[in-house]
Write a protein that holds these residues in place. Sequence first.
Motif, PDB file in Angstrom:
ATOM      1  N   ASN A  40      -4.894   5.587   1.768  1.00  0.00           N
ATOM      2  CA  ASN A  40      -4.018   4.501   2.445  1.00  0.00           C
ATOM      3  C   ASN A  40      -2.904   4.820   3.165  1.00  0.00           C
ATOM      4  O   ASN A  40      -2.626   4.269   4.122  1.00  0.00           O
ATOM      5  N   LEU A  41      -2.323   5.963   2.655  1.00  0.00           N
ATOM      6  CA  LEU A  41      -1.405   6.662   3.756  1.00  0.00           C
ATOM      7  C   LEU A  41      -1.687   7.287   5.106  1.00  0.00           C
ATOM      8  O   LEU A  41      -1.347   7.135   5.911  1.00  0.00           O
ATOM      9  N   LYS A  42      -3.072   7.652   4.965  1.00  0.00           N
ATOM     10  CA  LYS A  42      -3.722   8.032   6.420  1.00  0.00           C
ATOM     11  C   LYS A  42      -3.699   6.669   7.154  1.00  0.00           C
ATOM     12  O   LYS A  42      -3.507   6.746   8.431  1.00  0.00           O
ATOM     13  N   TRP A  43      -4.280   5.821   6.798  1.00  0.00           N
ATOM     14  CA  TRP A  43      -4.494   4.503   7.398  1.00  0.00           C
ATOM     15  C   TRP A  43      -3.286   3.691   7.785  1.00  0.00           C
ATOM     16  O   TRP A  43      -3.194   3.322   8.886  1.00  0.00           O
ATOM     17  N   LEU A  44      -2.092   3.687   7.153  1.00  0.00           N
ATOM     18  CA  LEU A  44      -0.991   3.242   7.378  1.00  0.00           C
ATOM     19  C   LEU A  44      -0.362   4.007   8.613  1.00  0.00           C
ATOM     20  O   LEU A  44       0.299   3.449   9.500  1.00  0.00           O
ATOM     21  N   ARG A  45      -0.335   5.435   8.455  1.00  0.00           N
ATOM     22  CA  ARG A  45      -0.096   6.128   9.677  1.00  0.00           C
ATOM     23  C   ARG A  45      -0.994   5.786  11.080  1.00  0.00           C
ATOM     24  O   ARG A  45      -0.359   5.668  12.076  1.00  0.00           O
ATOM     25  N   LYS A  46      -2.209   5.683  10.986  1.00  0.00           N
ATOM     26  CA  LYS A  46      -2.868   5.399  11.871  1.00  0.00           C
ATOM     27  C   LYS A  46      -2.677   4.047  12.732  1.00  0.00           C
ATOM     28  O   LYS A  46      -2.797   3.853  13.978  1.00  0.00           O
ATOM     29  N   ILE A  47      -2.349   3.243  11.781  1.00  0.00           N
ATOM     30  CA  ILE A  47      -2.042   1.735  12.619  1.00  0.00           C
ATOM     31  C   ILE A  47      -0.538   1.502  12.812  1.00  0.00           C
ATOM     32  O   ILE A  47      -0.160   0.658  13.353  1.00  0.00           O
TER      33      ILE A  47
ATOM     34  N   ASN B 263       5.532   6.460  10.294  1.00  0.00           N
ATOM     35  CA  ASN B 263       5.194   7.592  11.145  1.00  0.00           C
ATOM     36  C   ASN B 263       4.969   8.922  10.447  1.00  0.00           C
ATOM     37  O   ASN B 263       4.826   8.908   9.258  1.00  0.00           O
ATOM     38  N   THR B 264       5.037   9.962  11.298  1.00  0.00           N
ATOM     39  CA  THR B 264       4.422  11.241  10.683  1.00  0.00           C
ATOM     40  C   THR B 264       5.187  11.732   9.605  1.00  0.00           C
ATOM     41  O   THR B 264       4.865  12.434   8.591  1.00  0.00           O
ATOM     42  N   GLU B 265       6.663  11.679   9.776  1.00  0.00           N
ATOM     43  CA  GLU B 265       7.531  12.189   8.660  1.00  0.00           C
ATOM     44  C   GLU B 265       7.261  11.418   7.365  1.00  0.00           C
ATOM     45  O   GLU B 265       7.624  12.080   6.364  1.00  0.00           O
ATOM     46  N   GLU B 266       7.118  10.165   7.286  1.00  0.00           N
ATOM     47  CA  GLU B 266       7.208   9.236   6.241  1.00  0.00           C
ATOM     48  C   GLU B 266       5.899   9.681   5.507  1.00  0.00           C
ATOM     49  O   GLU B 266       5.914   9.619   4.356  1.00  0.00           O
ATOM     50  N   PHE B 267       4.607   9.731   6.570  1.00  0.00           N
ATOM     51  CA  PHE B 267       3.308  10.276   5.881  1.00  0.00           C
ATOM     52  C   PHE B 267       3.345  11.348   5.122  1.00  0.00           C
ATOM     53  O   PHE B 267       3.155  11.792   4.016  1.00  0.00           O
ATOM     54  N   ASN B 268       4.288  12.502   5.481  1.00  0.00           N
ATOM     55  CA  ASN B 268       4.385  13.737   5.065  1.00  0.00           C
ATOM     56  C   ASN B 268       5.039  13.752   3.836  1.00  0.00           C
ATOM     57  O   ASN B 268       4.695  14.418   3.005  1.00  0.00           O
ATOM     58  N   ALA B 269       6.101  12.788   3.945  1.00  0.00           N
ATOM     59  CA  ALA B 269       7.136  12.722   2.721  1.00  0.00           C
ATOM     60  C   ALA B 269       6.174  12.116   1.536  1.00  0.00           C
ATOM     61  O   ALA B 269       6.334  12.526   0.334  1.00  0.00           O
ATOM     62  N   MET B 270       5.783  10.967   1.773  1.00  0.00           N
ATOM     63  CA  MET B 270       4.803  10.516   0.883  1.00  0.00           C
ATOM     64  C   MET B 270       3.776  11.220   0.204  1.00  0.00           C
ATOM     65  O   MET B 270       3.197  11.357  -0.988  1.00  0.00           O
ATOM     66  N   ARG B 271       3.068  11.937   1.152  1.00  0.00           N
ATOM     67  CA  ARG B 271       2.068  12.935   0.637  1.00  0.00           C
ATOM     68  C   ARG B 271       2.741  14.006  -0.196  1.00  0.00           C
ATOM     69  O   ARG B 271       2.072  14.470  -1.363  1.00  0.00           O
ATOM     70  N   GLY B 272       3.924  14.494   0.221  1.00  0.00           N
ATOM     71  CA  GLY B 272       4.419  15.343  -0.770  1.00  0.00           C
ATOM     72  C   GLY B 272       4.711  14.794  -2.084  1.00  0.00           C
ATOM     73  O   GLY B 272       4.424  15.587  -3.011  1.00  0.00           O
TER      74      GLY B 272
ATOM     75  N   TYR C  58       0.703  -1.152   0.044  1.00  0.00           N
ATOM     76  CA  TYR C  58      -0.046  -0.178   0.067  1.00  0.00           C
ATOM     77  C   TYR C  58       0.736   1.306   0.026  1.00  0.00           C
ATOM     78  O   TYR C  58       0.099   2.345  -0.041  1.00  0.00           O
ATOM     79  N   LEU C  59       2.220   1.291   0.272  1.00  0.00           N
ATOM     80  CA  LEU C  59       2.895   2.430   0.398  1.00  0.00           C
ATOM     81  C   LEU C  59       3.678   2.737  -1.056  1.00  0.00           C
ATOM     82  O   LEU C  59       4.627   2.430  -1.269  1.00  0.00           O
ATOM     83  N   PHE C  60       2.924   3.462  -1.901  1.00  0.00           N
ATOM     84  CA  PHE C  60       3.341   3.853  -2.925  1.00  0.00           C
ATOM     85  C   PHE C  60       2.601   5.007  -3.617  1.00  0.00           C
ATOM     86  O   PHE C  60       1.537   5.463  -3.110  1.00  0.00           O
ATOM     87  N   VAL C  61       3.156   5.728  -4.605  1.00  0.00           N
ATOM     88  CA  VAL C  61       2.378   6.472  -5.375  1.00  0.00           C
ATOM     89  C   VAL C  61       2.261   6.206  -6.946  1.00  0.00           C
ATOM     90  O   VAL C  61       3.320   5.699  -7.560  1.00  0.00           O
ATOM     91  N   ASN C  62       1.007   6.465  -7.479  1.00  0.00           N
ATOM     92  CA  ASN C  62       1.031   5.936  -8.801  1.00  0.00           C
ATOM     93  C   ASN C  62      -0.056   6.763  -9.407  1.00  0.00           C
ATOM     94  O   ASN C  62      -0.951   6.907  -9.149  1.00  0.00           O
ATOM     95  N   VAL C  63       0.578   7.514 -10.580  1.00  0.00           N
ATOM     96  CA  VAL C  63      -0.314   8.440 -11.207  1.00  0.00           C
ATOM     97  C   VAL C  63      -1.578   7.750 -11.967  1.00  0.00           C
ATOM     98  O   VAL C  63      -2.610   8.511 -12.313  1.00  0.00           O
TER      99      VAL C  63
END
Length: 201
Positions: free
Chosen positions: A163-170, A174-183, A148-153
């Motif tokens: 998916n990113l929010k869910w992976l952070r929640k469970i 962590n928050t840093e990885e979430f922010n980097a992937m969201r960016g 689930y941890l990917f970006v795909n156009v």
Amino acid sequence: MIRELNQRWFFKKRKISIYETNLVLKNSNLTNLSELTIRYEEIEGNKEDYITSIKNFKLYIRISSYLTGFLFILSDITEYLSHTYIFSLMVFIGLILHHFITREKVWKIKLVNNTYIILNKKIPNEETVNDFIETLFRQRNQYLRETYLFVNVNMPYDYQFENLKWLRKIGVINTEEFNAMRGKLDALFNGNRRAIEFFLN
């Protein structure tokens, strides 16, 4: 199979097996046998400390009270004082002994449907159980990251963001990885949007 844990507690047996994509849990006692396959997507929380007999203790008190009242109704007051009281006291003592003998100190691991995986803390020993749980969460996190941890156009933005929010929640990221992937996700879709607008113009 990656790892296996076997536990036996009086008449209960548990066998928990860690595989690459799921967990298989087998429970058995004198009257029942069950097998459950649990996907890593269903494992929601970390381990929680618990003693299994707390709810049973209240039940034992109720059983003794109901039994005493029932026997009182069936007997007259003199027999009640001499026989029923003694019998009820013996039953109560027996239930309390059962409570302390069979109570189990466990780890509970929460699942998404508000149920739990139950593991005895000290069978076969505390170090083995803790190591097994660490292996379980390590394998769960590895599988969920790969899946689930990917970006795909070519996939919807909302699906990937959820998916990113869910992976952070469970606790998989962590928050840093979430922010980097969201960016990365925002940059990919904003860049793609600009390319489409340029092409249309």
